[in-house]
Design a protein around this motif. Structure first.
Motif, PDB file in Angstrom:
ATOM      1  N   ASN A 128      10.396   1.781  12.305  1.00  0.00           N
ATOM      2  CA  ASN A 128       9.370   1.601  11.263  1.00  0.00           C
ATOM      3  C   ASN A 128       8.779   0.203  11.163  1.00  0.00           C
ATOM      4  O   ASN A 128       8.288  -0.175  10.108  1.00  0.00           O
ATOM      5  CB  ASN A 128       9.978   1.981   9.887  1.00  0.00           C
ATOM      6  CG  ASN A 128      11.060   1.004   9.476  1.00  0.00           C
ATOM      7  OD1 ASN A 128      11.745   0.438  10.319  1.00  0.00           O
ATOM      8  ND2 ASN A 128      11.197   0.768   8.203  1.00  0.00           N
TER       9      ASN A 128
ATOM     10  N   PHE B 135       0.843  -1.188   0.000  1.00  0.00           N
ATOM     11  CA  PHE B 135       0.000   0.000   0.000  1.00  0.00           C
ATOM     12  C   PHE B 135       0.879   1.240   0.000  1.00  0.00           C
ATOM     13  O   PHE B 135       1.831   1.330   0.783  1.00  0.00           O
ATOM     14  CB  PHE B 135      -0.821  -0.047   1.304  1.00  0.00           C
ATOM     15  CG  PHE B 135      -1.934   0.942   1.427  1.00  0.00           C
ATOM     16  CD1 PHE B 135      -2.998   0.943   0.543  1.00  0.00           C
ATOM     17  CD2 PHE B 135      -1.941   1.861   2.470  1.00  0.00           C
ATOM     18  CE1 PHE B 135      -4.048   1.844   0.695  1.00  0.00           C
ATOM     19  CE2 PHE B 135      -2.984   2.759   2.630  1.00  0.00           C
ATOM     20  CZ  PHE B 135      -4.044   2.745   1.736  1.00  0.00           C
ATOM     21  N   THR B 136       0.592   2.191  -0.878  1.00  0.00           N
ATOM     22  CA  THR B 136       1.263   3.495  -0.789  1.00  0.00           C
ATOM     23  C   THR B 136       0.200   4.567  -0.692  1.00  0.00           C
ATOM     24  O   THR B 136      -0.667   4.695  -1.561  1.00  0.00           O
ATOM     25  CB  THR B 136       2.193   3.749  -1.999  1.00  0.00           C
ATOM     26  OG1 THR B 136       3.247   2.787  -1.975  1.00  0.00           O
ATOM     27  CG2 THR B 136       2.819   5.143  -1.924  1.00  0.00           C
TER      28      THR B 136
ATOM     29  N   ASN C  48       2.109  -8.206   6.298  1.00  0.00           N
ATOM     30  CA  ASN C  48       1.766  -9.586   5.971  1.00  0.00           C
ATOM     31  C   ASN C  48       0.371  -9.857   6.511  1.00  0.00           C
ATOM     32  O   ASN C  48       0.131  -9.694   7.705  1.00  0.00           O
ATOM     33  CB  ASN C  48       2.772 -10.547   6.605  1.00  0.00           C
ATOM     34  CG  ASN C  48       4.190 -10.285   6.129  1.00  0.00           C
ATOM     35  OD1 ASN C  48       4.403  -9.889   4.978  1.00  0.00           O
ATOM     36  ND2 ASN C  48       5.156 -10.477   7.004  1.00  0.00           N
TER      37      ASN C  48
HETATM   38  C1  BT5 Z   1      10.632  -1.975   5.866  1.00  0.00           C
HETATM   39  O1  BT5 Z   1      11.945  -1.840   5.525  1.00  0.00           O
HETATM   40  O2  BT5 Z   1      10.223  -2.625   6.789  1.00  0.00           O
HETATM   41  C2  BT5 Z   1       9.708  -1.215   4.942  1.00  0.00           C
HETATM   42  C3  BT5 Z   1       8.865  -2.125   4.093  1.00  0.00           C
HETATM   43  C4  BT5 Z   1       7.945  -1.325   3.222  1.00  0.00           C
HETATM   44  C5  BT5 Z   1       7.266  -2.197   2.198  1.00  0.00           C
HETATM   45  C6  BT5 Z   1       6.177  -1.444   1.472  1.00  0.00           C
HETATM   46  S1  BT5 Z   1       5.161  -2.501   0.528  1.00  0.00           S
HETATM   47  C7  BT5 Z   1       4.401  -1.152  -0.190  1.00  0.00           C
HETATM   48  C8  BT5 Z   1       5.521  -0.165  -0.512  1.00  0.00           C
HETATM   49  N1  BT5 Z   1       6.120  -0.513  -1.794  1.00  0.00           N
HETATM   50  C9  BT5 Z   1       7.398  -0.902  -1.649  1.00  0.00           C
HETATM   51  O3  BT5 Z   1       8.155  -1.260  -2.589  1.00  0.00           O
HETATM   52  N2  BT5 Z   1       7.745  -0.828  -0.351  1.00  0.00           N
HETATM   53  C10 BT5 Z   1       6.653  -0.373   0.493  1.00  0.00           C
HETATM   54  P1  BT5 Z   1      13.153  -2.314   6.419  1.00  0.00           P
HETATM   55  O4  BT5 Z   1      12.957  -1.836   7.834  1.00  0.00           O
HETATM   56  O5  BT5 Z   1      14.378  -1.893   5.701  1.00  0.00           O
HETATM   57  O6  BT5 Z   1      13.004  -3.880   6.472  1.00  0.00           O
HETATM   58  C11 BT5 Z   1      13.431  -4.707   5.421  1.00  0.00           C
HETATM   59  C12 BT5 Z   1      13.747  -6.048   6.061  1.00  0.00           C
HETATM   60  O7  BT5 Z   1      12.520  -6.688   6.464  1.00  0.00           O
HETATM   61  C13 BT5 Z   1      14.402  -7.013   5.102  1.00  0.00           C
HETATM   62  O8  BT5 Z   1      15.797  -6.817   5.110  1.00  0.00           O
HETATM   63  C14 BT5 Z   1      13.992  -8.382   5.683  1.00  0.00           C
HETATM   64  O9  BT5 Z   1      14.811  -8.741   6.771  1.00  0.00           O
HETATM   65  C15 BT5 Z   1      12.614  -8.096   6.258  1.00  0.00           C
HETATM   66  N3  BT5 Z   1      11.504  -8.477   5.357  1.00  0.00           N
HETATM   67  C16 BT5 Z   1      11.437  -8.466   3.998  1.00  0.00           C
HETATM   68  N4  BT5 Z   1      10.224  -8.815   3.565  1.00  0.00           N
HETATM   69  C17 BT5 Z   1       9.479  -9.062   4.676  1.00  0.00           C
HETATM   70  C18 BT5 Z   1       8.137  -9.446   4.896  1.00  0.00           C
HETATM   71  N5  BT5 Z   1       7.266  -9.637   3.900  1.00  0.00           N
HETATM   72  N6  BT5 Z   1       7.728  -9.592   6.188  1.00  0.00           N
HETATM   73  C19 BT5 Z   1       8.558  -9.390   7.232  1.00  0.00           C
HETATM   74  N7  BT5 Z   1       9.847  -9.027   7.087  1.00  0.00           N
HETATM   75  C20 BT5 Z   1      10.300  -8.857   5.822  1.00  0.00           C
END
Ligand code: BT5
Length: 245
Positions: free
Chosen positions: A105, A61-62, A133
């Motif tokens: 975050n 979601f954005t 999720n």
């Molecule tokens: C975040 O980054 O937690 C921000 C995530 C934002 C995603 C949304 S989806 C809609 C919008 N469009 C995009 O392309 N992005 C945003 P950060 O704190 O840097 O955490 C990233 C880390 O979370 C990764 O290095 C993994 O360890 C972990 N990770 C990756 N995918 C995951 C998931 N689906 N569920 C839980 N952890 C995850």
């Protein structure tokens, strides 16, 4: 004025990232708030170029908010606002959900990562990217913590499953309620975030290749929302830009 605005959410299928999908829609939106909700993402991203694993079944979601609708006092703590809003959105649907946040975050349940957010600026808009999720807990491919889902919480408290659309609409509603509340100071937001933090989590600094082995614990936030941690030698340190696993 924005508080009661009905959700204006564009539903799309698979996209590289909702951040870029939203950017492409900015000009046509003519300064009005809107959001993009995708079914899946092929290049979902977290902060610092990290990957956000984005299979079908979860929320991508954005939310695009005109910069002028965010009081300047609040702008520096928007990542904290976003975490609190996501927590409230989940709790508004799954009654009794014991959801926490992790600085700066992350959304946490049962010491596992349920979601995260990124904040970017483009033109006259702020783009709030949220991944949660809902149905699937993807395995992490780096040193991140274990993952969980909103529907794991629903199952734990014996409530019906949640859909990404329900959650997106709840995030929209909560976000604009917070932005329209002119009594909500930065200090109160920081206090609310601190109260919602899971302080029992063992944290690790991220390094370019993984994570630093030293265990840290969250202690408190200052008025700008910076985190003070307790280190293993018993001393404290205030983190300004570090991100933590
Ligand atoms: C975040 O980054 O937690 C921000 C995530 C934002 C995603 C949304 S989806 C809609 C919008 N469009 C995009 O392309 N992005 C945003 P950060 O704190 O840097 O955490 C990233 C880390 O979370 C990764 O290095 C993994 O360890 C972990 N990770 C990756 N995918 C995951 C998931 N689906 N569920 C839980 N952890 C995850």
């Amino acid at each position: 004025m924005l508080g009661g605005a009905p959700p204006n959410i564009h539903h799309v299928g698979d996209v590289p990232s909702t951040m870029e999908a939203a950017r492409e829609m900015l000009a046509a939106a003519k300064g009005a708030p809107f959001a993009v909700l995708a079914e899946s993402q092929s290049k979902g991203r977290g902060t610092g170029g990290r990957v956000w694993t984005s299979p079908k079944g979860n929320l991508y979601f954005t939310l695009c908010i005109p910069e002028a609708s965010v009081r300047p006092e609040i702008t520096p703590v928007l990542p904290l606002v976003t975490g609190l809003v996501c927590r409230e959105a989940i709790k508004s649907i799954v009654k009794g959900a014991d959801v926490h946040v992790k600085w700066p975050n992350d959304i946490i349940y049962d010491s596992k990562k349920l979601g995260g957010s990124i904040v970017e600026a483009e033109g006259n808009y702020l783009l709030i990217g949220i991944g949660m999720n809902v149905e699937l807990a993807p395995p992490v491919t780096d040193s991140g913590r274990d993952t969980t889902t909103v529907n794991d919480i629903a199952a734990a408290v014996g409530q019906p499953k949640v859909t990404p659309v329900q959650l997106a609409e709840a995030v929209w509603k909560q976000y604009f309620e917070v932005l329209s509340d002119t009594t909500l100071s930065r200090k109160v937001i920081v206090m609310n975030f601190e109260a919602a933090m899971d302080k029992s989590l063992i944290l690790h600094r991220r390094t370019p290749t993984g994570r630093d082995p030293e265990p840290l614990r969250a202690v408190r936030l200052n008025e700008w929302g910076h985190l003070t941690v307790l280190k293993s030698d018993g001393t404290e340190e205030t983190l300004l830009t570090e991100y933590l696993f």
